[in-house]
Write a protein that holds these residues in place. Structure first.
Motif, PDB file in Angstrom:
ATOM      1  N   ASN A  94       0.830  -1.195   0.000  1.00 20.40           N
ATOM      2  CA  ASN A  94       0.000   0.000   0.000  1.00 20.40           C
ATOM      3  C   ASN A  94       0.876   1.261   0.000  1.00 20.40           C
ATOM      4  OD1 ASN A  94       0.698   0.681   2.704  1.00 20.40           O
ATOM      5  ND2 ASN A  94      -1.033  -0.456   3.543  1.00 20.40           N
ATOM      6  N   GLU A 124      -5.199  10.249   1.786  1.00 24.14           N
ATOM      7  CA  GLU A 124      -6.518   9.651   1.615  1.00 24.14           C
ATOM      8  C   GLU A 124      -6.407   8.196   1.158  1.00 24.14           C
ATOM      9  OE1 GLU A 124      -8.660  12.028  -1.177  1.00 24.14           O
ATOM     10  OE2 GLU A 124      -8.308  13.896  -0.086  1.00 24.14           O
ATOM     11  N   ARG A 125      -5.350   7.895   0.406  1.00 23.36           N
ATOM     12  CA  ARG A 125      -5.190   6.573  -0.202  1.00 23.36           C
ATOM     13  C   ARG A 125      -4.111   5.743   0.504  1.00 23.36           C
ATOM     14  NH1 ARG A 125      -8.220   4.213  -3.634  1.00 23.36           N
ATOM     15  NH2 ARG A 125      -7.075   4.197  -5.590  1.00 23.36           N
ATOM     16  N   CYS A 126      -3.762   6.103   1.714  1.00 25.02           N
ATOM     17  CA  CYS A 126      -2.593   5.496   2.374  1.00 25.02           C
ATOM     18  C   CYS A 126      -2.706   3.985   2.531  1.00 25.02           C
ATOM     19  CB  CYS A 126      -2.324   6.164   3.716  1.00 25.02           C
ATOM     20  SG  CYS A 126      -3.607   5.885   4.962  1.00 25.02           S
ATOM     21  N   ASP A 127      -3.925   3.451   2.590  1.00 16.90           N
ATOM     22  CA  ASP A 127      -4.106   2.007   2.758  1.00 16.90           C
ATOM     23  C   ASP A 127      -4.361   1.280   1.438  1.00 16.90           C
ATOM     24  OD1 ASP A 127      -3.812   2.060   5.563  1.00 16.90           O
ATOM     25  OD2 ASP A 127      -5.895   2.701   5.802  1.00 16.90           O
ATOM     26  N   SER A 128      -4.315   2.021   0.326  1.00 18.45           N
ATOM     27  CA  SER A 128      -4.575   1.422  -0.985  1.00 18.45           C
ATOM     28  C   SER A 128      -3.301   0.848  -1.584  1.00 18.45           C
ATOM     29  CB  SER A 128      -5.155   2.474  -1.945  1.00 18.45           C
ATOM     30  OG  SER A 128      -6.378   2.973  -1.466  1.00 18.45           O
ATOM     31  N   ARG A 129      -3.415  -0.313  -2.208  1.00 17.76           N
ATOM     32  CA  ARG A 129      -2.268  -0.924  -2.861  1.00 17.76           C
ATOM     33  C   ARG A 129      -1.867  -0.115  -4.094  1.00 17.76           C
ATOM     34  NH1 ARG A 129      -3.022  -7.038  -4.187  1.00 17.76           N
ATOM     35  NH2 ARG A 129      -4.715  -6.124  -5.426  1.00 17.76           N
ATOM     36  N   ASP A 132      -3.898  -0.366  -7.191  1.00 15.30           N
ATOM     37  CA  ASP A 132      -5.248   0.210  -7.149  1.00 15.30           C
ATOM     38  C   ASP A 132      -5.239   1.729  -7.339  1.00 15.30           C
ATOM     39  OD1 ASP A 132      -6.314  -2.304  -6.671  1.00 15.30           O
ATOM     40  OD2 ASP A 132      -6.161  -2.094  -4.494  1.00 15.30           O
ATOM     41  N   LEU A 133      -4.073   2.317  -7.497  1.00 14.74           N
ATOM     42  CA  LEU A 133      -3.981   3.767  -7.657  1.00 14.74           C
ATOM     43  C   LEU A 133      -4.140   4.162  -9.116  1.00 14.74           C
ATOM     44  CD1 LEU A 133      -0.841   4.522  -5.421  1.00 14.74           C
ATOM     45  CD2 LEU A 133      -3.247   4.526  -4.737  1.00 14.74           C
ATOM     46  N   SER A 134      -4.631   5.365  -9.340  1.00 14.41           N
ATOM     47  CA  SER A 134      -4.682   5.915 -10.695  1.00 14.41           C
ATOM     48  C   SER A 134      -3.266   6.276 -11.139  1.00 14.41           C
ATOM     49  CB  SER A 134      -5.553   7.166 -10.720  1.00 14.41           C
ATOM     50  OG  SER A 134      -4.908   8.228 -10.016  1.00 14.41           O
ATOM     51  N   GLU A 137      -2.022   9.212  -9.176  1.00 11.83           N
ATOM     52  CA  GLU A 137      -1.684   8.844  -7.794  1.00 11.83           C
ATOM     53  C   GLU A 137      -0.381   8.057  -7.742  1.00 11.83           C
ATOM     54  OE1 GLU A 137      -6.317   8.590  -6.201  1.00 11.83           O
ATOM     55  OE2 GLU A 137      -5.294   6.800  -6.960  1.00 11.83           O
ATOM     56  N   GLN A 138      -0.166   7.185  -8.723  1.00  7.81           N
ATOM     57  CA  GLN A 138       1.102   6.449  -8.778  1.00  7.81           C
ATOM     58  C   GLN A 138       2.282   7.401  -8.966  1.00  7.81           C
ATOM     59  OE1 GLN A 138       0.900   3.375 -11.747  1.00  7.81           O
ATOM     60  NE2 GLN A 138      -0.580   2.156 -10.616  1.00  7.81           N
TER      61      GLN A 138
END
Length: 232
Positions: A94, A124-129, A132-134, A137-138
């Motif tokens: 993540n 906001e996306r700290c727990d997202s792998r 799974d990021l746009s 975001e990547q």
């Protein structure tokens, strides 16, 4: 003394001669851009600075120390970070794990709160792998992973490529904030508007040669230079 001083740099891919006697310098707290057509040698220049491509001749001084011949991990430890065009984040981890891992061996790593202040979307996306990021975001995460190590200079290779205009705007704003805070940046980017908005000084690279160097405002005032070397 410049933070980066490059003299007569020659780099190859196999037997193909890519960079020819490249000279350039980057001052502390400066944003410098390399622009040119695809295949001009811009990315090879960044990879040569980082030790990914081993120059066969010439000198790269970083904060007074010679880099040519050093492995990439030693150059990174000295304070240089390259954000690859491919981003190269860990998709199975993540956001926060990516950041923590990047900072593990850094002597003066940034606290995560500082990263999240610069990139609120990552908080906001700290727990997202990573997978799974746009794309935007990547790219934020790729830049944040470099910054968490508190580098002396960040090398950005095509950071805005393929991103929506609103994401480019946010990334340019983040880079401007970095520059205002004194971060030294070397930027390779095809988006001329974003490049000229960020960089204080520009090198034009053509067929492996530096053919022009000057303040970015000069290119805005002399569009014929861009027409000649970039066809725009």
């Amino acid at each position: 003394m410049s933070l980066i001083e490059v003299k007569a740099l020659n780099s190859y891919y196999g037997d193909s001669h890519i960079l020819f006697d490249v000279d350039m310098h980057v001052e502390r707290n400066e944003v410098v851009a390399l622009i040119g057509r695809n295949g001009a040698g811009k990315t090879t220049t960044l990879k040569s600075l980082m030790g990914i491509v081993r120059p066969r001749a010439g000198s790269i001084k970083f904060d007074g120390a010679e880099l040519v011949g050093l492995p990439s991990h030693a150059i990174a430890r000295a304070g240089m970070q390259l954000v690859h065009e491919e981003r190269r984040i860990f998709g199975s981890l993540n956001v926060e794990q990516n950041l923590v891992l990047a900072g593990l061996t850094a002597p003066n790593r940034w606290p995560l709160d500082r990263i999240y202040e610069m990139f609120p979307r990552l908080k906001e996306r700290c727990d997202s792998r990573g997978t799974d990021l746009s794309g935007g975001e990547q790219q934020m995460l790729a830049i944040a992973r470099a910054l968490v190590r508190d580098p002396k200079v960040v090398l950005l290779d095509e950071p805005f490529e393929g991103l929506a205009p609103v994401i480019v705007r946010d990334l340019v704003a983040a880079c401007r904030a970095l520059a205002a805070a004194g971060q030294t940046i070397v930027l390779v980017e095809q988006n001329l508007a974003a490049t000229l908005a960020l960089a204080q000084r520009v090198y034009i690279v053509n067929n492996g040669h530096v053919v022009h160097e000057g303040p970015s405002r000069e290119l805005k005032e002399q569009p014929k230079l861009l027409e000649r070397y970039l066809g725009v």
